[in-house]
Write a protein that holds these residues in place. Structure first.
Motif: not given
Length: 442
Positions: A136, A142-146, A169-173
């Motif tokens: 993350c 909250d951030g992003m994963r690639k 990319t997808i969201n991550c917490s």
């Protein structure tokens, strides 16, 4: 013969324009673009064309030259008709002036030649499998994963690529709350100056404006940072203005001399915004600082002389009493040209009126025949459509290998050439990606 034809053209134009029509007259005609510039005004066509460097527009709005018929330069070769493999490129020229342009080589207005912009066309590649997801991008909130993939299965060829995204990319917490640091809101409006006028020699009063730390406000838990800097700004008051003075025009000056010594020109009058000049924010004078009118000097303008084509070469003669016909001895010959169409003290032609040259006299001489080298490939003809082709040829010519010069242009006369067993040859090849022909009647 050319002088007679030119005279007939001029006579026809004179008869048709015995009642000269009113045209828009321009002091400049540009041969490279076919455009008129520097409009002088509306005058009779005959008056406008007293100067052969001028141009004019009739009711159809097309710019025309007052000069003798002249070809423009060829345009640059255009873009290739296709982006890869073989296509064709074209260039064009236009005829401007009174009458038709000479075209002894029958080059026309369009030339077409083959072109290759790129020898191969792009081949698309394929994506590899997606890589693993990265961590993350943040440590709180909250951030992003690639994850990534490469265009390598297979690798694209000849400038190709892969369709789609290289990265996903997808969201991550992190399930942790982040502190919110304070940010300044926009400055408020400047407050009023505390005085209505400023006194000379005193320090000017100041006007103020403020801002708040509310964009966003700092969080309480977890504790965010307060805004940095001051919440108040100041500047000196601008003093009360002087009364504005609007400008007014002075009188027009006398006209300038006519800008030309022949044909149609210009005269100019000027005036100054000085009665009075504008001051302290007053308005500038309304209207033009100068005005221009037409002047006509009813004198034909100079027309510079131009060379005729060279005459035919005179017969090849011996420089002495020795015989030169059917031998390898060099003779001499001459040709001439005339300087024509010079009028009204125009410039005379530059260069020689007579040209001398070496020659070999092979008139009616029995000579062995040989096949010539292949000519250069011709341009694509016709200039459009699927039947466009290039050609080259070789034919039987006199064998001149025993002569000191191999330049066939200096051989005078028609020999009797033995061409037994030497048939002329013609080679053709198809032009590809030629533009489709347009229907001129549409």
């Amino acid at each position: 013969m050319n002088l007679i034809l030119w005279g007939i053209v001029l006579l026809g134009i004179y008869v048709q324009q015995s009642v000269s029509q009113i045209v828009d007259c321009f002091s400049s005609f540009t041969l490279s673009t076919g455009k008129c510039s520097d409009l002088l005004g509306q005058v009779k066509k005959d008056d406008c064309c007293l100067n052969t460097n001028y141009g004019y527009k009739e009711a159809d709005g097309v710019c025309r030259s007052c000069g003798r018929p002249t070809w423009s330069e060829w345009t640059r070769w255009g873009e290739c008709s296709v982006s890869c493999t073989e296509g064709v490129s074209q260039r064009r020229r236009s005829c401007y002036g009174i009458g038709d342009c000479a075209d002894p080589e029958k080059l026309g207005t369009v030339q077409t030649k083959p072109c290759v912009k790129k020898v191969c066309c792009p081949v698309e590649g394929g994506w590899s499998e997606w890589g693993k997801w990265q961590q993350c991008s943040v440590t709180c909130g909250d951030g992003m994963r690639k994850r990534r993939r490469t265009c390598s299965e297979p690798i694209p060829q000849c400038g190709g690529s892969c369709s789609g995204a290289e990265e996903e990319t997808i969201n991550c917490s992190t399930e942790k709350i982040c502190p919110t640091h304070g940010g300044w809101a926009s400055w408020g409006s400047w407050g009023p100056c505390p005085v209505t006028c400023l006194y000379e020699g005193r320090k000017p009063e100041k006007e103020l404006r403020t801002r708040t730390c509310t964009n966003p406000p700092p969080s309480v838990f977890p504790r965010g940072n307060d805004c940095e800097g001051s919440d108040t700004d100041s500047r000196p008051c601008s003093g009360p203005p002087f009364c504005p003075v609007d400008g007014n025009w002075g009188a027009w000056t006398g006209s300038t001399p006519c800008s030309v010594t022949c044909g149609v020109g210009k005269q100019t009058q000027r005036r100054l915004c000085d009665s009075p000049k504008p001051a302290h924010g007053g308005r500038q004078c309304q209207g033009e600082e100068q005005k221009t009118g037409i002047c006509i000097i009813a004198v034909p303008c100079p027309v510079h002389g131009m060379w005729t084509e060279w005459s035919e070469w005179s017969p090849c003669k011996s420089p002495s009493t020795r015989k030169i016909k059917c031998t390898t001895r060099v003779g001499t010959r001459r040709r001439e040209r005339d300087c024509v169409d010079r009028k009204n003290n125009g410039n005379v032609c530059e260069g020689d009126i007579v040209q001398h040259g070496d020659c070999y006299d092979i008139s009616n001489c029995d000579m062995k025949g040989v096949l010539s080298e292949w000519t250069e490939w011709s341009n694509c003809k016709p200039d459009c459509g699927q039947d466009s082709k290039q050609t080259r040829e070789r034919k039987c010519v006199a064998d001149i290998s025993k002569y000191r010069s191999q330049d066939r242009s200096i051989f005078a006369g028609d020999p009797v050439v033995n061409c037994e067993g030497l048939e002329p040859q013609t080679d053709r090849k198809k032009c590809t990606n030629v533009p489709e022909c347009k229907d001129e009647n549409k």
